[in-house]
Design a protein around this motif. Sequence first.
Motif, short mmCIF file in Angstrom:
data_model
loop_
_atom_site.label_atom_id
_atom_site.label_comp_id
_atom_site.label_asym_id
_atom_site.label_seq_id
_atom_site.Cartn_x
_atom_site.Cartn_y
_atom_site.Cartn_z
N LEU A 1 -3.83 -21.47 14.05
CA LEU A 1 -5.12 -21.48 13.08
C LEU A 1 -6.06 -20.26 13.95
CD1 LEU A 1 -5.82 -22.33 10.49
CD2 LEU A 1 -6.79 -24.28 11.43
N HIS A 2 -6.26 -20.54 15.24
CA HIS A 2 -7.10 -19.87 15.99
C HIS A 2 -6.74 -18.31 15.86
CE1 HIS A 2 -9.87 -22.73 18.54
NE2 HIS A 2 -9.07 -23.64 17.54
N SER A 3 -5.59 -17.73 15.99
CA SER A 3 -5.36 -16.49 15.64
C SER A 3 -5.27 -16.03 14.47
CB SER A 3 -3.72 -16.45 16.00
OG SER A 3 -3.46 -16.53 17.55
N ASP A 4 -5.28 -16.68 13.49
CA ASP A 4 -5.44 -16.62 12.22
C ASP A 4 -6.80 -16.44 11.64
OD1 ASP A 4 -5.41 -16.50 9.23
OD2 ASP A 4 -4.73 -18.52 8.98
N TYR A 5 -7.71 -17.35 12.00
CA TYR A 5 -8.99 -17.08 11.93
C TYR A 5 -9.60 -16.01 12.87
CZ TYR A 5 -9.41 -21.67 9.65
OH TYR A 5 -9.13 -22.68 8.84
N ALA A 6 -8.98 -15.69 14.03
CA ALA A 6 -9.64 -14.55 14.79
C ALA A 6 -9.41 -13.31 13.82
CB ALA A 6 -9.04 -14.42 16.04
N LEU A 7 -8.26 -13.08 13.46
CA LEU A 7 -8.06 -11.83 12.73
C LEU A 7 -8.83 -11.74 11.25
CD1 LEU A 7 -4.13 -11.78 13.28
CD2 LEU A 7 -5.98 -10.24 14.29
N ARG A 8 -8.89 -12.98 10.64
CA ARG A 8 -9.59 -13.11 9.42
C ARG A 8 -11.23 -12.56 9.84
NH1 ARG A 8 -8.36 -17.73 5.27
NH2 ARG A 8 -6.34 -18.10 5.72
N ILE A 9 -11.93 -13.00 10.84
CA ILE A 9 -13.39 -12.65 11.12
C ILE A 9 -13.35 -11.32 11.70
CG2 ILE A 9 -15.03 -12.94 12.96
CD1 ILE A 9 -14.00 -15.96 13.30
N LEU A 10 -12.50 -10.71 12.21
CA LEU A 10 -12.42 -9.30 12.53
C LEU A 10 -12.20 -8.52 11.32
CD1 LEU A 10 -10.36 -9.26 16.01
CD2 LEU A 10 -12.72 -9.08 15.63
N MET A 11 -11.45 -8.76 10.54
CA MET A 11 -11.15 -8.04 8.99
C MET A 11 -12.43 -8.05 8.27
SD MET A 11 -7.17 -8.39 8.03
CE MET A 11 -7.26 -10.02 8.03
N ALA A 12 -13.14 -9.33 8.39
CA ALA A 12 -14.32 -9.23 7.33
C ALA A 12 -15.37 -8.54 8.13
CB ALA A 12 -14.76 -10.98 7.09
N LEU A 13 -15.55 -8.43 9.20
CA LEU A 13 -16.62 -7.87 10.34
C LEU A 13 -16.25 -6.35 10.13
CD1 LEU A 13 -17.10 -10.01 13.01
CD2 LEU A 13 -18.72 -9.74 11.17
N GLY A 14 -15.18 -5.84 10.11
CA GLY A 14 -14.47 -4.58 10.00
C GLY A 14 -14.65 -3.88 8.67
N ALA A 15 -14.58 -4.75 7.52
CA ALA A 15 -14.43 -4.20 6.49
C ALA A 15 -16.11 -4.13 5.77
CB ALA A 15 -14.00 -5.18 5.15
N THR A 16 -16.83 -4.75 6.38
CA THR A 16 -18.41 -4.61 6.04
C THR A 16 -19.40 -3.88 6.87
OG1 THR A 16 -19.01 -6.63 7.38
CG2 THR A 16 -18.41 -7.29 5.02
#
Length: 143
Positions: free
Chosen positions: A5-20
Amino acid sequence: MRLSLHSDYALRILMALGATGELMSVDQIAGQYGVSRNHLAKVAQRLQALDYVVTQRGRGGGMRLAHDPAAINVGTVVRQFENLDTLVECMDPATSTCPVRGACGLQGALGGALAAFLGHLDGYTLADLLPQPARFRALLDAV
């Protein structure tokens, strides 16, 4: 293979920040993905410690990427959030209790599969995970 879950959330956070490309709070990201704020906060702290994000405290604070999305390698992120040295118990010589360790091919087969998996992820950057940042942002904002 299933990422933690930590890897999943890390990638999700990075993608959200990268997209915005903007400052975002843990609460905002957790709400957009519909995930636990507490778990996401722990991952965000680790991302900060690993220098993937920078944070700003206080009102209007949040986090943003510390690097260009093209400079963040997906394989590296996964390695830093997963304990891949012990994919199976027999891969750790210090704790292995397997009576056939060293006489079977499981370690080699799994080790090769893991190397191929990580090698594949090494070919991707965060920018590659966001081929349509505007659409990604719109989908997150629609939640």
